[in-house]
Motif scaffolding. Structure first.
Motif, short mmCIF file in Angstrom:
data_model
loop_
_atom_site.label_atom_id
_atom_site.label_comp_id
_atom_site.label_asym_id
_atom_site.label_seq_id
_atom_site.Cartn_x
_atom_site.Cartn_y
_atom_site.Cartn_z
N GLN A 142 0.83 -1.20 0.00
CA GLN A 142 0.00 0.00 0.00
C GLN A 142 0.87 1.26 0.00
OE1 GLN A 142 -2.54 0.59 3.50
NE2 GLN A 142 -4.25 0.94 2.12
N LEU A 143 1.94 1.24 0.79
CA LEU A 143 2.86 2.38 0.81
C LEU A 143 3.47 2.59 -0.57
CD1 LEU A 143 4.69 4.53 2.17
CD2 LEU A 143 6.23 2.67 2.79
N ALA A 144 3.95 1.50 -1.17
CA ALA A 144 4.63 1.61 -2.45
C ALA A 144 3.69 2.02 -3.58
CB ALA A 144 5.30 0.28 -2.80
N MET A 145 2.54 1.36 -3.66
CA MET A 145 1.67 1.54 -4.82
C MET A 145 0.71 2.72 -4.68
SD MET A 145 2.85 -0.91 -6.69
CE MET A 145 1.78 -1.64 -7.93
N ASP A 146 0.12 2.88 -3.49
CA ASP A 146 -0.88 3.93 -3.31
C ASP A 146 -0.27 5.26 -2.89
OD1 ASP A 146 -3.04 2.34 -4.01
OD2 ASP A 146 -3.35 1.62 -1.97
N LYS A 147 0.57 5.23 -1.89
CA LYS A 147 1.09 6.48 -1.33
C LYS A 147 2.24 7.05 -2.14
CE LYS A 147 -0.48 5.35 3.32
NZ LYS A 147 -0.12 5.14 4.75
N LEU A 148 3.11 6.18 -2.67
CA LEU A 148 4.27 6.65 -3.41
C LEU A 148 4.09 6.57 -4.92
CD1 LEU A 148 7.11 5.08 -1.22
CD2 LEU A 148 6.25 7.43 -1.17
N GLY A 149 3.11 5.80 -5.37
CA GLY A 149 2.80 5.75 -6.80
C GLY A 149 3.75 4.97 -7.66
N TYR A 150 4.36 3.92 -7.10
CA TYR A 150 5.20 3.06 -7.92
C TYR A 150 4.34 2.24 -8.88
CZ TYR A 150 9.55 4.19 -5.53
OH TYR A 150 10.66 4.85 -5.06
N ARG A 151 4.93 1.82 -10.00
CA ARG A 151 4.19 1.13 -11.06
C ARG A 151 4.33 -0.38 -11.01
NH1 ARG A 151 6.48 1.70 -15.75
NH2 ARG A 151 4.55 1.46 -16.91
N ARG A 152 5.35 -0.85 -10.30
CA ARG A 152 5.66 -2.28 -10.33
C ARG A 152 6.20 -2.70 -8.98
NH1 ARG A 152 7.58 -6.62 -13.56
NH2 ARG A 152 9.46 -7.61 -12.71
N LEU A 153 5.56 -3.69 -8.38
CA LEU A 153 5.98 -4.23 -7.09
C LEU A 153 6.51 -5.64 -7.32
CD1 LEU A 153 6.01 -3.79 -3.97
CD2 LEU A 153 3.76 -4.88 -3.93
N GLU A 154 7.74 -5.90 -6.90
CA GLU A 154 8.39 -7.17 -7.19
C GLU A 154 8.51 -8.06 -5.96
OE1 GLU A 154 11.28 -5.56 -10.82
OE2 GLU A 154 12.12 -5.86 -8.81
N TRP A 155 8.64 -9.33 -6.24
CA TRP A 155 8.92 -10.35 -5.22
C TRP A 155 9.87 -11.36 -5.87
CZ3 TRP A 155 6.50 -11.21 -0.28
CH2 TRP A 155 6.76 -12.45 0.31
N LYS A 156 10.99 -11.64 -5.21
CA LYS A 156 11.96 -12.60 -5.73
C LYS A 156 12.28 -13.60 -4.64
CE LYS A 156 14.20 -9.00 -8.52
NZ LYS A 156 13.97 -7.78 -7.75
N CYS A 157 12.56 -14.83 -5.04
CA CYS A 157 12.93 -15.84 -4.05
C CYS A 157 13.80 -16.92 -4.67
CB CYS A 157 11.70 -16.46 -3.40
SG CYS A 157 10.66 -17.44 -4.52
#
Length: 238
Positions: A142-157
């Motif tokens: 929510q912080l990344a996408m809504d509040k800061l407006g990033y376009r892509r959220l990643e997950w790596k493992c």
């Protein structure tokens, strides 16, 4: 003389009014079941009780680049290095106990392109399969996408980390592929699985998180009534 970019038909979808995103602030994030507090050594005693003991008993650091952690001194050095690094780490503070029960971060941050990753996830046994573990991921997303407006959220493992893979799919991340020989940790080669949630996919994921985290989704014993995946599928299929 530089050519006018308007003279070219550029590939891809045009992103209007795009500008560089801000870096995540190191501020307290309050949730319903847990809070995310900027990582600090003031919680060292609490991490010793949950992280260090879990590390000795349950191989908690098997897929982590910073492990294994076997002593308080080593734990302190690890936390200090995370605080000083380029990632933005948070302690997960359980509302019931008021104590730290895990940590995670925003990392691989590229503000000019609007990409960011949730990583460094280290949840103690007190957090695993809990409402708090899901809410911690939601609050950072929510912080990344809504509040800061990033376009892509990643997950790596790690390609062999089945628990992390299942978690990514449960949260709504889309599998993108295998990066071979991606990292070398502890003298071992790591192939990495990549997942993402894009800005177009985020609204459905957000709604799914909110419905799952609602107290009405749990019975009197604290068991979930609907799974997160089923909630998301029901929204998609409306």
């Amino acid at each position: 003389m530089q050519p006018n970019i308007d003279e070219f038909e550029l590939p891809g979808i045009k992103v209007d009014n795009w500008s560089r995103r801000d870096l995540p602030p190191k501020e307290l994030i309050k949730g319903r079941y847990i809070d995310l507090e900027p990582l600090s050594l003031t919680r060292l005693d609490e991490f010793e009780q949950v992280i260090l003991l879990d590390s000795l008993d349950k191989n908690l650091f098997k897929y982590m680049p910073c492990g294994p952690i076997k002593t308080r001194q080593h734990l302190e050095l690890m936390i200090d290095s995370l605080i000083k690094g380029s990632e933005v780490f948070f302690s997960v503070i359980d509302h019931e106990s008021g104590k730290a029960v895990g940590l995670l971060s925003l990392m691989s941050i590229v503000p000019e392109h609007g990409t960011i990753e949730i990583g460094g996830v280290l949840f103690s046994s007190k957090m695993q399969r809990s409402r708090g573990s899901t809410e911690a991921i939601f609050l950072l997303a929510q912080l990344a996408m809504d509040k800061l407006g990033y376009r892509r959220l990643e997950w790596k493992c790690h390609s062999e980390n089945e628990r992390s893979k299942k978690a990514a799919l449960r949260f709504g991340f889309v599998y993108e592929g295998l990066f071979r020989n991606h990292r070398v940790f502890n003298q071992h080669s790591r192939d990495s699985l990549w997942f993402s949630i894009t800005i177009d996919e985020w609204p459905i994921c957000r709604q799914s998180f909110e419905k799952w985290l609602n107290p009405d989704n749990f019975d009197k014993d604290g068991n979930q009534i609907q799974t997160l995946i089923n909630i998301r599928n029901s929204i998609v299929n409306k």
